[in-house]
Design an enzyme around this catalytic site. Sequence first.
Site, PDB file in Angstrom:
ATOM      1  CE  LYS A 159      -4.353   1.055   2.348  1.00 32.55           C
ATOM      2  NZ  LYS A 159      -5.276   0.508   1.351  1.00 32.55           N
ATOM      3  CB  SER A 192      -3.145   4.258   0.065  1.00 29.77           C
ATOM      4  OG  SER A 192      -4.332   3.570   0.110  1.00 29.77           O
ATOM      5  CG  HIS A 198     -11.585  -8.602   0.854  1.00 30.08           C
ATOM      6  ND1 HIS A 198     -11.534  -7.253   1.121  1.00 30.08           N
ATOM      7  CD2 HIS A 198     -11.753  -8.704  -0.486  1.00 30.08           C
ATOM      8  CE1 HIS A 198     -11.686  -6.583  -0.015  1.00 30.08           C
ATOM      9  NE2 HIS A 198     -11.830  -7.437  -0.997  1.00 30.08           N
ATOM     10  CD  GLU A 238      -7.493  -6.685   1.699  1.00 31.76           C
ATOM     11  OE1 GLU A 238      -8.480  -6.177   2.248  1.00 31.76           O
ATOM     12  OE2 GLU A 238      -6.968  -6.210   0.670  1.00 31.76           O
ATOM     13  CB  ALA A 293     -12.685  -4.606  -8.593  1.00 30.20           C
TER      14      ALA A 293
END
Length: 218
Positions: free
Chosen positions: A60, A64, A135, A154, A166
């Site tokens: 990430k 973010s 998830h 994740e 998505a």
Amino acid sequence: MNIMAGQKDEIRENVYDWQNIMFLYNSAIKEVRTKLDIMSDEFQFIYQYNPIEYIKSRIKTPESIVNKLKRDGYETTMKNMVEHVSDIAGIRVVCSFTSDIYRLAEAIGKQEEFSVLYIKDYIKHPKESGYRSYHMHIQVPIQTTKGVVPTKVELQIRTIAMDFWASLEHKIYYKFEGDAPDYISEDLQSCARIVANLDEKMLSLNEAIMEVEARQRR
Ligand code: 0O2
């Protein structure tokens, strides 16, 4: 601006901590990707079929991470980041069929080294946006010279069609900074329904093909 010696030490320490944390998340991604590769080889070996089409991974971005901490009301600290942001290391596994997702999730859940922290099933319970995906939040032990560090990853498991929707929706969402005009949100929701329908149709088509193949083998 002059930086005092004490401040320099603090900055150096922060940089070291950041690099150390990123090393752990990168290692966790490598560990999980290796396990997924082995699982995929085993599926191929036993069933002559591989449920995984492709895998993507990412760390990430700092921006973010900060946004997520702020959104959830936490101060921007490294401690909070490690404790409260569970998708810093993210792996996306893309499958052909919805049934593959659950088969794979079950196999991941059985991996002795992984602890499943929690699951969010946005396939059985899609988000209001129309988002569908499975998830799994897991914890992976990373062996370092100083000991074992459990590290969060994740896993987003989805079909090719879900991934297509998505990815596009994500781009649009960012273009409008989360404030897309109503007609665009409605069109996206309608596309999500078409995608869900497509997934269902492709699954039943695949089942019909497998039945024909099984009959021919008998
Ligand atoms: P990015 O850029 O992918 O990092 P939790 O993670 O469980 O602590 P959170 O954030 O509420 O809490 O979880 P949620 O809603 O399950 O979202 C996690 C990630 O799923 C998101 O990360 C997206 O990658 C994806 N996601 C969730 N909802 C949507 C959606 O409506 N559309 C799309 N395209 N993706 C979605 P980030 O941090 O938002 O983004």
